[in-house]
Design an enzyme around this catalytic site. Sequence first.
Site, mmCIF file in Angstrom:
data_model
loop_
_atom_site.group_PDB
_atom_site.id
_atom_site.type_symbol
_atom_site.label_atom_id
_atom_site.label_comp_id
_atom_site.label_asym_id
_atom_site.label_seq_id
_atom_site.Cartn_x
_atom_site.Cartn_y
_atom_site.Cartn_z
ATOM 1 N N LYS B 75 1.057 -1.130 -0.072
ATOM 2 C CA LYS B 75 -0.005 -0.051 0.018
ATOM 3 C C LYS B 75 1.076 1.312 0.045
ATOM 4 O O LYS B 75 1.908 1.495 0.745
ATOM 5 C CB LYS B 75 -0.909 -0.187 1.438
ATOM 6 C CG LYS B 75 -2.024 1.014 1.330
ATOM 7 C CD LYS B 75 -2.764 0.692 2.548
ATOM 8 C CE LYS B 75 -4.063 1.747 2.808
ATOM 9 N NZ LYS B 75 -4.829 0.949 3.928
ATOM 10 N N SER B 151 -9.724 0.521 2.680
ATOM 11 C CA SER B 151 -8.789 1.426 2.061
ATOM 12 C C SER B 151 -7.686 0.796 1.223
ATOM 13 O O SER B 151 -7.064 1.079 0.547
ATOM 14 C CB SER B 151 -8.091 2.710 3.042
ATOM 15 O OG SER B 151 -7.291 2.168 3.864
ATOM 16 N N SER B 175 -9.690 -1.910 6.856
ATOM 17 C CA SER B 175 -9.186 -1.698 5.657
ATOM 18 C C SER B 175 -8.221 -2.753 4.937
ATOM 19 O O SER B 175 -7.854 -2.625 4.136
ATOM 20 C CB SER B 175 -8.372 -0.601 5.602
ATOM 21 O OG SER B 175 -9.148 0.823 5.876
#
Lengths: 60, 464
Positions: B75, B151, B175
Amino acid sequence: MSTNFSPYVDASLALHALTLPDDARRAVLEHFERNAAIAAAFLDLPLAPDDEPAPVFRPE
Amino acid sequence: MESAAEIAAAVCAGRVRAREVAQRALDRIARADASINAFTRVTRERALAEADAVDAALAAGRPVGPLAGVPYAVKNLFDVAGEVTLAGARVTRDDPPAAADAALVERMRAAGAVLVGALNMDEFAYGFTTENSHAGATRNPHDLSRVAGGSSGGSAAAVAARMVPLSLGTDTNGSIRVPSSLCGVFGIKPTYGRLSRRGSYPFVTSLDHVGPFATTVADLAACYDALQGPDPRDPACAQRPLEPTLGALERGAGGLRVAVLGGWFDENAGPLAREAVQAAARALSATRRVELSLAEPGRAAAFVITGSEGGALHLPRLRTRYADYEPLSRDRFVAGALTPAAWYVKAQRVREAYRREAARLFEDFDILISAATPVEAQPVGTEWIDVGGRRMPARASMGVLTQPISCIGLPVVAAPIPLPGRLPIAVQLIAAPWHEHLALRAAAELERQAVAASPRPEPAKVVQ
């Protein structure tokens, strides 16, 4: 009884030196109202005095 | 793309060079990511250099780690030395490049893994859909018209599309678990404080967790094991020694006391989510249904803490660069920054009362099951979802089942439960604090019974 959060949001935006366009201010107010509605799930929850927050700060 | 375990075994046995594996992953990303949009940066030079280092170590007879030659991506809120840490934002684009790798990137490298890139996310991790207005939405590999979840949407989609066998993400309110559910991959959100967050862009320090994604439980456990260990430079890290889990998987669910979470977790689950929970419950012989009476106040507490801490973190930049922030979340950040202190403090105190309630439940049970998301992946741009006849805002409500669990830091494995002809959805396998191995054992048992699995996207959906 519903609370009018508009004066609080305006005062708090000023306190935090946030100057926003009108449409953004309205959106912030809507989010704040939503946050308040969600917070209502715990704001009146009875807690014991020793229900303390659990800090993770550990001074060496 | 093979599993991480197969790649590491082949590299260590000399059947394939790490450089060839890295090159294949880079080629596949170049082909497949045009339709998925999971990657915001491909670190080609670094990948080949790390792969060469693995090959050189093997040639010299030096030890290599358990993930030797395994490609992975992170990420884009994890620091990668020499790269700007975007955290999904525009306002970070002019920040200086990271001086060093994040702690977990260091550990992946030490384990022999090969970093191939950085992945899309909701800006500053405030969202459940990865509809990023700056980088574009990440698409669900199982249906390109739908969101990947968030996310950590890029992290889940990259693994689901078999571009990489492993990825890293973060989970503050769901997330890791939400995109695992929507993309159909395994993910683990360990106990709060288990893994070092050093070098990851913070969102809500009281609630931020980090963890991996994979397509098999063994890969997930191997990666999680490689990431464990104390880190005195992360003040929230609990500094526990390595507690390996991979070896425990073969024990399956024998002896585990498993229950299904009712109440809030049932009321907020749609039909597909309930089907998935029932399938997992049958396979794990869970006949009891239990409730966490403070789940709703706990979820609300996490919501308020998130707004308050996240808003306060971004307040200085919101004053000067509001227009450059993500339109889908900037007003939520501002509203959160205005949270009264009394609400915030009460929310933190609620966590303690709620934590104690959960602890009592774990005296009788080892694993609690709930759905990971109320519904399957929704079309990009969806504003509202319907759950149990109630209309709920889509972007905030995807975390309605995960948020009460991360609020009190419990470890969770998100296990995808493929149901015929349906989009993926996952269950949460929730354990007591520091008992990740039990959640992983339950996931391994579901996988052994073919109840949990990471489905491959249809070739027509993603370039193979």
